[in-house]
Design a protein around this motif. Structure first.
Motif, mmCIF file in Angstrom:
data_model
loop_
_atom_site.group_PDB
_atom_site.id
_atom_site.type_symbol
_atom_site.label_atom_id
_atom_site.label_comp_id
_atom_site.label_asym_id
_atom_site.label_seq_id
_atom_site.Cartn_x
_atom_site.Cartn_y
_atom_site.Cartn_z
ATOM 1 N N LEU A 105 0.849 -1.194 0.000
ATOM 2 C CA LEU A 105 0.000 0.000 0.000
ATOM 3 C C LEU A 105 0.885 1.244 0.000
ATOM 4 O O LEU A 105 1.918 1.254 0.657
ATOM 5 C CB LEU A 105 -0.883 0.031 1.250
ATOM 6 C CG LEU A 105 -1.899 -1.091 1.403
ATOM 7 C CD1 LEU A 105 -1.389 -2.108 2.390
ATOM 8 C CD2 LEU A 105 -3.193 -0.531 1.868
ATOM 9 N N ASN A 106 0.446 2.256 -0.731
ATOM 10 C CA ASN A 106 1.151 3.526 -0.613
ATOM 11 C C ASN A 106 0.628 4.253 0.625
ATOM 12 O O ASN A 106 -0.283 3.783 1.303
ATOM 13 C CB ASN A 106 1.035 4.365 -1.890
ATOM 14 C CG ASN A 106 -0.376 4.805 -2.195
ATOM 15 O OD1 ASN A 106 -1.328 4.440 -1.525
ATOM 16 N ND2 ASN A 106 -0.512 5.608 -3.228
ATOM 17 N N ASN A 107 1.207 5.406 0.945
ATOM 18 C CA ASN A 107 0.837 6.113 2.176
ATOM 19 C C ASN A 107 -0.639 6.495 2.209
ATOM 20 O O ASN A 107 -1.288 6.396 3.238
ATOM 21 C CB ASN A 107 1.698 7.364 2.350
ATOM 22 C CG ASN A 107 3.065 7.019 2.873
ATOM 23 O OD1 ASN A 107 3.239 6.048 3.599
ATOM 24 N ND2 ASN A 107 4.048 7.807 2.498
ATOM 25 N N LYS A 108 -1.171 6.927 1.086
ATOM 26 C CA LYS A 108 -2.578 7.351 1.067
ATOM 27 C C LYS A 108 -3.507 6.166 1.322
ATOM 28 O O LYS A 108 -4.477 6.283 2.064
ATOM 29 C CB LYS A 108 -2.924 8.028 -0.252
ATOM 30 C CG LYS A 108 -4.332 8.584 -0.257
ATOM 31 C CD LYS A 108 -4.443 9.858 -0.969
ATOM 32 C CE LYS A 108 -5.822 10.456 -0.810
ATOM 33 N NZ LYS A 108 -5.954 11.711 -1.472
ATOM 34 N N ALA A 109 -3.228 5.026 0.726
ATOM 35 C CA ALA A 109 -4.047 3.835 0.957
ATOM 36 C C ALA A 109 -3.921 3.366 2.408
ATOM 37 O O ALA A 109 -4.913 2.971 3.026
ATOM 38 C CB ALA A 109 -3.644 2.726 0.006
ATOM 39 N N TYR A 110 -2.722 3.435 2.958
ATOM 40 C CA TYR A 110 -2.528 3.018 4.350
ATOM 41 C C TYR A 110 -3.287 3.931 5.309
ATOM 42 O O TYR A 110 -3.913 3.466 6.255
ATOM 43 C CB TYR A 110 -1.036 2.998 4.688
ATOM 44 C CG TYR A 110 -0.759 2.473 6.066
ATOM 45 C CD1 TYR A 110 -0.748 1.110 6.309
ATOM 46 C CD2 TYR A 110 -0.519 3.331 7.127
ATOM 47 C CE1 TYR A 110 -0.502 0.610 7.580
ATOM 48 C CE2 TYR A 110 -0.271 2.847 8.400
ATOM 49 C CZ TYR A 110 -0.262 1.488 8.613
ATOM 50 O OH TYR A 110 -0.029 1.002 9.870
ATOM 51 N N ARG A 111 -3.255 5.242 5.045
ATOM 52 C CA ARG A 111 -4.001 6.176 5.892
ATOM 53 C C ARG A 111 -5.503 5.942 5.771
ATOM 54 O O ARG A 111 -6.242 6.052 6.743
ATOM 55 C CB ARG A 111 -3.665 7.613 5.511
ATOM 56 C CG ARG A 111 -2.322 8.043 5.997
ATOM 57 C CD ARG A 111 -2.109 9.532 5.783
ATOM 58 N NE ARG A 111 -0.708 9.857 5.921
ATOM 59 C CZ ARG A 111 0.084 10.232 4.947
ATOM 60 N NH1 ARG A 111 -0.396 10.389 3.729
ATOM 61 N NH2 ARG A 111 1.343 10.501 5.164
ATOM 62 N N TYR A 112 -5.961 5.625 4.558
ATOM 63 C CA TYR A 112 -7.383 5.312 4.360
ATOM 64 C C TYR A 112 -7.762 4.085 5.190
ATOM 65 O O TYR A 112 -8.786 4.075 5.866
ATOM 66 C CB TYR A 112 -7.670 5.080 2.884
ATOM 67 C CG TYR A 112 -9.093 4.641 2.616
ATOM 68 C CD1 TYR A 112 -10.119 5.566 2.569
ATOM 69 C CD2 TYR A 112 -9.408 3.301 2.427
ATOM 70 C CE1 TYR A 112 -11.430 5.172 2.333
ATOM 71 C CE2 TYR A 112 -10.696 2.894 2.196
ATOM 72 C CZ TYR A 112 -11.707 3.836 2.143
ATOM 73 O OH TYR A 112 -13.008 3.438 1.929
ATOM 74 N N CYS A 113 -6.938 3.058 5.133
ATOM 75 C CA CYS A 113 -7.226 1.839 5.888
ATOM 76 C C CYS A 113 -7.179 2.102 7.400
ATOM 77 O O CYS A 113 -7.981 1.548 8.143
ATOM 78 C CB CYS A 113 -6.224 0.755 5.525
ATOM 79 S SG CYS A 113 -6.379 0.137 3.852
ATOM 80 N N ALA A 114 -6.268 2.954 7.834
ATOM 81 C CA ALA A 114 -6.153 3.246 9.262
ATOM 82 C C ALA A 114 -7.372 4.008 9.776
ATOM 83 O O ALA A 114 -7.686 3.944 10.966
ATOM 84 C CB ALA A 114 -4.882 4.048 9.525
#
Length: 111
Positions: free
Chosen positions: A97-106
């Motif tokens: 995951l890139n940072n934006k996807a990881y933040r979305y998941c978080a």
């Protein structure tokens, strides 16, 4: 002579700034205010599945978050555009995951 109140306010403000700088020195991530950090990131959220030397882009971000959460660990990776890698111990399947996807998941309640 100035009153004591401005000096007290100045000391408290400088103490808070020193605390924030100290936390930054030790790389402590503070929670963002709402979705500001997510909204400021102009990159598109990306999730890639790596399986048997093949990598596939997965457009269903919600499902990717669920599958990445099911893995044993997520670690920060510094090479390339794949910023986070979620994998099991045997690394048969890994989710990148890139940072934006990881933040979305978080931000999801199930993360």
């Amino acid at each position: 002579m100035a009153s004591r109140a401005p000096w007290t306010i100045l000391n408290i403000s400088l103490s808070l700034i020193a605390l924030l700088l100290l936390l930054n020195l030790f790389n402590v991530q503070l929670p963002s205010v709402g979705r500001a950090l997510y909204a400021l990131d102009r990159e598109e959220p990306r999730c890639r599945i790596h399986w048997q030397e093949a990598e596939t882009l997965w457009n269903d971000l919600d499902r990717c978050c669920l599958e990445a959460r099911a893995q044993l660990r997520c670690r920060k990776e510094t090479t390339g555009d794949k910023n986070w890698v979620c994998e099991t111990a045997d690394s048969v399947v890994s989710y990148h995951l890139n940072n934006k996807a990881y933040r979305y998941c978080a931000q999801q309640p199930y993360w």
